[in-house]
Motif scaffolding. Structure first.
Motif, short mmCIF file in Angstrom:
data_model
loop_
_atom_site.label_atom_id
_atom_site.label_comp_id
_atom_site.label_asym_id
_atom_site.label_seq_id
_atom_site.Cartn_x
_atom_site.Cartn_y
_atom_site.Cartn_z
N THR A 1 0.85 -1.19 0.00
CA THR A 1 0.00 0.00 0.00
C THR A 1 0.88 1.24 0.00
OG1 THR A 1 -0.11 0.18 2.42
CG2 THR A 1 -1.83 -1.15 1.34
N PHE A 2 0.26 2.39 -0.30
CA PHE A 2 0.93 3.67 -0.10
C PHE A 2 -0.04 4.61 0.60
CE2 PHE A 2 -0.89 3.98 -4.40
CZ PHE A 2 -1.53 5.22 -4.36
N PRO A 3 0.50 5.60 1.35
CA PRO A 3 -0.37 6.51 2.09
C PRO A 3 -0.90 7.64 1.21
CG PRO A 3 1.92 7.04 2.53
CD PRO A 3 1.92 5.82 1.63
N PHE A 4 -2.16 8.00 1.42
CA PHE A 4 -2.74 9.15 0.75
C PHE A 4 -3.63 9.86 1.74
CE2 PHE A 4 -5.50 11.59 -2.00
CZ PHE A 4 -4.56 12.17 -2.84
N LEU B 1 -12.30 5.77 -5.02
CA LEU B 1 -11.26 6.78 -5.09
C LEU B 1 -10.21 6.29 -6.08
CD1 LEU B 1 -9.72 9.31 -3.95
CD2 LEU B 1 -8.72 7.73 -2.26
N VAL B 2 -9.81 7.15 -7.00
CA VAL B 2 -8.75 6.83 -7.96
C VAL B 2 -7.63 7.84 -7.76
CG1 VAL B 2 -8.12 6.64 -10.40
CG2 VAL B 2 -10.35 5.81 -9.63
N VAL B 3 -6.44 7.35 -7.37
CA VAL B 3 -5.29 8.21 -7.10
C VAL B 3 -4.26 8.00 -8.20
CG1 VAL B 3 -3.44 8.79 -5.49
CG2 VAL B 3 -5.69 8.06 -4.61
N TYR C 1 -4.29 4.16 -9.19
CA TYR C 1 -4.67 3.07 -8.30
C TYR C 1 -6.06 3.39 -7.74
CZ TYR C 1 0.36 2.37 -8.49
OH TYR C 1 1.65 2.18 -8.93
N TRP C 2 -6.83 2.36 -7.43
CA TRP C 2 -8.19 2.61 -6.96
C TRP C 2 -8.47 1.88 -5.65
CZ3 TRP C 2 -12.11 -0.95 -6.10
CH2 TRP C 2 -11.86 -2.25 -6.54
N PRO D 1 -4.08 0.33 -1.94
CA PRO D 1 -3.38 -0.90 -2.35
C PRO D 1 -2.67 -0.75 -3.70
CG PRO D 1 -5.69 -1.32 -1.80
CD PRO D 1 -5.52 0.16 -1.87
N THR D 2 -1.40 -1.13 -3.74
CA THR D 2 -0.65 -1.04 -4.99
C THR D 2 -1.07 -2.12 -5.99
OG1 THR D 2 1.13 -2.34 -4.00
CG2 THR D 2 1.37 0.06 -3.95
#
Length: 188
Positions: free
Chosen positions: A94-97, A118-120, A145-146, A165-166
């Motif tokens: 994962t990565f933080p947002f 959410l799409v980042v 990523y969603w 999640p990556t």
């Protein structure tokens, strides 16, 4: 005399950077992510609608299929975010947002009649590196990523960090899989 040609599938030689317009980088990032969404929706056979006013959600994506059991066409709501503050190909699962809590509350509401995701998008810091065009294609950098935030708790005072999640790369196949699940009455 033979002229050197790029290898098939390779990128053409770099050219001098052109003078870019004066539009704010964040506005350009928003436009880039909308282009990414349009490309994914087109490849997935989905239609797009932009709500007016947006009321906290950027796009409605609809997908028609005779395989849907809840209706012949289903819709999800998509909130787009874009950042250059994260590295391309984030390490780990994962990565933080960070989201403002007011926004998270809208995206985390459950149950809902229309699901939200959410799409980042992670882009390079320099707009010069955002895309490359060649005879073989147009490459957008880096990736979207969603995640479905339904039920996600608010943990911060004004903002909450969510873990994206990556493994959930947002592409046409992922969108079709999301719509198939929603079309069967399940969560994205």
């Amino acid at each position: 005399m033979a002229l050197a040609q790029p290898e098939s599938g390779g990128l053409p030689p770099q050219r001098a950077a052109p003078a870019r317009g004066s539009l704010a980088t964040t506005a350009c990032m928003e436009t880039l992510q909308v282009g990414y969404l349009h490309a994914v929706a087109a490849a997935a056979g989905c239609s797009l609608a932009q709500p007016f006013p947006d009321n906290g959600v950027d796009w409605h994506v609809s997908h028609g299929s005779p395989g849907h059991t809840v209706d012949d066409e289903v819709t999800i709501k998509v909130q787009l975010k874009c950042t250059y503050q994260l590295p391309a190909r984030p390490t780990g699962s994962t990565f933080p947002f960070v989201l403002d809590n007011d926004h998270l509350v809208k995206l985390a509401r459950s149950p809902v009649a229309v699901h939200k995701i959410l799409v980042v998008m992670i882009v390079p810091r320099d707009p010069e590196d955002w895309l490359r065009a060649s005879h073989d294609g147009l490459d957008l950098r880096h990736c979207c990523y969603w995640m479905n935030l339904a039920g996600h708790p608010v943990t911060g005072r004004r903002r909450t960090t969510v873990r994206v999640p990556t493994a959930r790369i947002f592409d046409d196949r992922a969108l079709c899989e999301i719509m198939t699940r929603v079309g069967r009455g399940r969560r994205p």
